[in-house]
Write an enzyme that holds these catalytic residues in place. Structure first.
Site, PDB file in Angstrom:
ATOM      1  N   LYS A  13     -50.868  -0.234 -10.787  1.00 60.49           N
ATOM      2  CA  LYS A  13     -51.593  -0.790  -9.631  1.00 60.49           C
ATOM      3  C   LYS A  13     -52.197   0.327  -8.775  1.00 60.49           C
ATOM      4  CE  LYS A  13     -47.902  -2.896  -8.037  1.00 60.49           C
ATOM      5  NZ  LYS A  13     -46.934  -2.412  -9.053  1.00 60.49           N
ATOM      6  N   ARG A  88     -45.472  -9.502  -2.142  1.00 61.16           N
ATOM      7  CA  ARG A  88     -44.422  -9.422  -3.157  1.00 61.16           C
ATOM      8  C   ARG A  88     -43.487 -10.626  -3.111  1.00 61.16           C
ATOM      9  NH1 ARG A  88     -44.567  -3.433  -3.741  1.00 61.16           N
ATOM     10  NH2 ARG A  88     -43.124  -2.811  -5.360  1.00 61.16           N
ATOM     11  N   ARG A 127     -43.668   9.488 -13.788  1.00 65.11           N
ATOM     12  CA  ARG A 127     -44.658   9.491 -12.702  1.00 65.11           C
ATOM     13  C   ARG A 127     -44.444  10.628 -11.705  1.00 65.11           C
ATOM     14  NH1 ARG A 127     -45.614   4.076  -9.472  1.00 65.11           N
ATOM     15  NH2 ARG A 127     -43.358   4.029  -9.280  1.00 65.11           N
ATOM     16  N   ARG A 161     -41.006  10.507  -6.631  1.00 66.06           N
ATOM     17  CA  ARG A 161     -40.372   9.584  -5.691  1.00 66.06           C
ATOM     18  C   ARG A 161     -38.872   9.504  -5.931  1.00 66.06           C
ATOM     19  NH1 ARG A 161     -44.062   4.331  -6.077  1.00 66.06           N
ATOM     20  NH2 ARG A 161     -42.012   3.376  -5.777  1.00 66.06           N
ATOM     21  N   ARG A 172     -35.408  -2.639  -9.188  1.00 68.74           N
ATOM     22  CA  ARG A 172     -36.794  -2.954  -8.803  1.00 68.74           C
ATOM     23  C   ARG A 172     -37.398  -3.996  -9.743  1.00 68.74           C
ATOM     24  NH1 ARG A 172     -38.888   2.958  -8.635  1.00 68.74           N
ATOM     25  NH2 ARG A 172     -40.956   2.016  -8.532  1.00 68.74           N
TER      26      ARG A 172
HETATM   27  P1  ADP Z   1     -47.714   1.102  -9.856  1.00 64.82           P
HETATM   28  O1  ADP Z   1     -48.550   1.439  -8.644  1.00 64.82           O
HETATM   29  O2  ADP Z   1     -48.068  -0.235 -10.441  1.00 64.82           O
HETATM   30  O3  ADP Z   1     -46.248   1.229  -9.605  1.00 64.82           O
HETATM   31  P2  ADP Z   1     -48.825   3.604 -10.978  1.00 64.82           P
HETATM   32  O4  ADP Z   1     -50.296   3.407 -10.827  1.00 64.82           O
HETATM   33  O5  ADP Z   1     -48.137   4.526 -10.057  1.00 64.82           O
HETATM   34  O6  ADP Z   1     -48.078   2.157 -11.005  1.00 64.82           O
HETATM   35  O7  ADP Z   1     -48.574   4.055 -12.513  1.00 64.82           O
HETATM   36  C1  ADP Z   1     -47.263   4.405 -12.965  1.00 64.82           C
HETATM   37  C2  ADP Z   1     -47.357   5.644 -13.870  1.00 64.82           C
HETATM   38  O8  ADP Z   1     -48.028   5.291 -15.092  1.00 64.82           O
HETATM   39  C3  ADP Z   1     -48.160   6.811 -13.288  1.00 64.82           C
HETATM   40  O9  ADP Z   1     -47.532   8.016 -13.663  1.00 64.82           O
HETATM   41  C4  ADP Z   1     -49.546   6.673 -13.916  1.00 64.82           C
HETATM   42  O10 ADP Z   1     -50.171   7.939 -14.081  1.00 64.82           O
HETATM   43  C5  ADP Z   1     -49.222   6.062 -15.269  1.00 64.82           C
HETATM   44  N1  ADP Z   1     -50.224   5.093 -15.729  1.00 64.82           N
HETATM   45  C6  ADP Z   1     -50.959   4.236 -14.971  1.00 64.82           C
HETATM   46  N2  ADP Z   1     -51.755   3.460 -15.745  1.00 64.82           N
HETATM   47  C7  ADP Z   1     -51.515   3.835 -17.033  1.00 64.82           C
HETATM   48  C8  ADP Z   1     -52.042   3.405 -18.303  1.00 64.82           C
HETATM   49  N3  ADP Z   1     -52.943   2.423 -18.389  1.00 64.82           N
HETATM   50  N4  ADP Z   1     -51.558   4.010 -19.429  1.00 64.82           N
HETATM   51  C9  ADP Z   1     -50.619   4.994 -19.337  1.00 64.82           C
HETATM   52  N5  ADP Z   1     -50.102   5.449 -18.169  1.00 64.82           N
HETATM   53  C10 ADP Z   1     -50.542   4.877 -17.025  1.00 64.82           C
HETATM   54  P1  ADP Z   2     -43.887   0.283  -7.239  1.00 66.65           P
HETATM   55  O1  ADP Z   2     -44.180   1.540  -7.971  1.00 66.65           O
HETATM   56  O2  ADP Z   2     -42.515  -0.264  -7.547  1.00 66.65           O
HETATM   57  O3  ADP Z   2     -44.965  -0.718  -7.342  1.00 66.65           O
HETATM   58  P2  ADP Z   2     -44.291   0.568  -4.320  1.00 66.65           P
HETATM   59  O4  ADP Z   2     -44.777   1.908  -3.912  1.00 66.65           O
HETATM   60  O5  ADP Z   2     -45.272  -0.547  -4.300  1.00 66.65           O
HETATM   61  O6  ADP Z   2     -43.627   0.721  -5.759  1.00 66.65           O
HETATM   62  O7  ADP Z   2     -43.026   0.138  -3.453  1.00 66.65           O
HETATM   63  C1  ADP Z   2     -41.908   0.981  -3.297  1.00 66.65           C
HETATM   64  C2  ADP Z   2     -40.822   0.246  -2.518  1.00 66.65           C
HETATM   65  O8  ADP Z   2     -41.308  -0.092  -1.213  1.00 66.65           O
HETATM   66  C3  ADP Z   2     -40.369  -1.080  -3.127  1.00 66.65           C
HETATM   67  O9  ADP Z   2     -39.355  -0.904  -4.108  1.00 66.65           O
HETATM   68  C4  ADP Z   2     -39.851  -1.812  -1.879  1.00 66.65           C
HETATM   69  O10 ADP Z   2     -38.566  -1.326  -1.490  1.00 66.65           O
HETATM   70  C5  ADP Z   2     -40.835  -1.372  -0.806  1.00 66.65           C
HETATM   71  N1  ADP Z   2     -42.005  -2.282  -0.717  1.00 66.65           N
HETATM   72  C6  ADP Z   2     -43.314  -1.972  -0.954  1.00 66.65           C
HETATM   73  N2  ADP Z   2     -44.104  -3.035  -0.746  1.00 66.65           N
HETATM   74  C7  ADP Z   2     -43.281  -4.054  -0.374  1.00 66.65           C
HETATM   75  C8  ADP Z   2     -43.510  -5.428  -0.049  1.00 66.65           C
HETATM   76  N3  ADP Z   2     -44.749  -5.960  -0.068  1.00 66.65           N
HETATM   77  N4  ADP Z   2     -42.425  -6.176   0.276  1.00 66.65           N
HETATM   78  C9  ADP Z   2     -41.184  -5.656   0.308  1.00 66.65           C
HETATM   79  N5  ADP Z   2     -40.902  -4.382  -0.002  1.00 66.65           N
HETATM   80  C10 ADP Z   2     -41.949  -3.569  -0.337  1.00 66.65           C
END
Ligand code: ADP
Ligand code: ADP
Ligand code: ZN
Length: 220
Positions: A13, A88, A127, A161, A172
């Site tokens: 995302k 969420r 990541r 992180r 999660r």
């Molecule tokens: P989210 O925001 O949904 O938690 P991230 O965008 O941080 O996910 O992506 C998680 C990890 O996977 C990052 O290290 C990113 O570089 C990698 N990643 C994202 N999209 C892809 C993809 N399509 N294929 C392989 N790796 C990816």
């Molecule tokens: P992910 O890579 O899991 O998508 P995020 O960066 O979106 O991670 O979120 C990290 C943490 O922040 C979550 O595990 C949760 O504890 C908190 N968080 C983020 N967005 C929300 C939300 N919309 N509602 C509740 N908790 C949230």
């Protein structure tokens, strides 16, 4: 145009939201990033959220809804917003609809990023991000062009992180399936759901989302 990127932790995302922001001038609103900033700043919200985030649980709805309510009234959000990691829960989804309706706005589409569970663990454990500009990287799937140097800003400082570890990832994922996955059905019923194959490479996923946004743009 206001869109939601919906998907489990590690689905991509944040990666896609940054690319859409760059290419389409929409503003990325990541509640995860905002909460981490609040934790780093030691604010009241940050103090409330820290232990919950470290444990991989969801921060209370009123906290995240409050953060979003304050943010979407800022002028830069007028062009459109990409919600990343929000809503969420169903309570958050309802609150978002009401917040937008109050401004005469709505969600134009919900992009559901579909990724297999076993891939998520690999994505999350590899990541890391640039400590200066926030650009996202992965140990195997997205390395900087020059090892140890950020492609975007040239910084040599990277970070991981605290919650990106095997134990927390399970909590999660569980939170995702219990609280967030019901949103897929909710948005399907509202006619807003647009599934995208998140298993493909980063560029292919970007193209797929781009096609979805083009269609939404024409119909909206
Ligand atoms: P989210 O925001 O949904 O938690 P991230 O965008 O941080 O996910 O992506 C998680 C990890 O996977 C990052 O290290 C990113 O570089 C990698 N990643 C994202 N999209 C892809 C993809 N399509 N294929 C392989 N790796 C990816
Ligand atoms: P992910 O890579 O899991 O998508 P995020 O960066 O979106 O991670 O979120 C990290 C943490 O922040 C979550 O595990 C949760 O504890 C908190 N968080 C983020 N967005 C929300 C939300 N919309 N509602 C509740 N908790 C949230
Ligand atoms: Zn950087």
């Amino acid at each position: 145009m206001n869109i939601i990127l919906l998907g489990p932790p590690g689905a991509g995302k944040g990666t896609q939201a940054r690319l859409i922001e760059e290419r389409r001038g929409l503003v990325q609103l990541s509640t995860g990033d905002m909460l981490r900033a609040a934790v780093a700043a030691g604010s009241e919200v940050g103090k409330r959220a820290k232990a919950i985030m470290d444990a991989g649980k969801l921060v209370p709805d009123d906290v995240v809804i409050g953060i979003i309510a304050d943010r979407i009234v800022k002028p830069d959000c007028k062009t459109g917003v990409i919600f990343d990691g929000f809503p969420r829960t169903l309570v958050q989804a309802d609150a978002l609809d009401k917040l937008l309706a109050g401004k005469g706005l709505k969600i134009d589409g919900v992009v559901e990023m579909r990724v297999d569970d076993d891939v998520l663990v690999d994505r999350i454990s590899g990541r890391y991000t640039c400590a200066k500009c926030g650009e996202g990287y992965h140990d195997t799937h997205k390395r900087p062009a020059k090892a140890g140097i950020c492609d975007k800003c040239g910084s040599t400082d990277f970070k991981r992180r605290a919650d990106d570890n095997a134990d927390t990832v399970r909590t999660r994922l569980l939170a995702y399936y219990k609280e967030t996955a019901p949103l897929i059905g909710y948005y399907y019923c509202k006619g807003s759901l647009r599934p995208v194959d998140g298993m493909a490479g980063i560029d292919e996923v970007t193209s797929a989302i781009s096609s979805v946004l083009d269609v939404l743009g024409r119909s909206g």
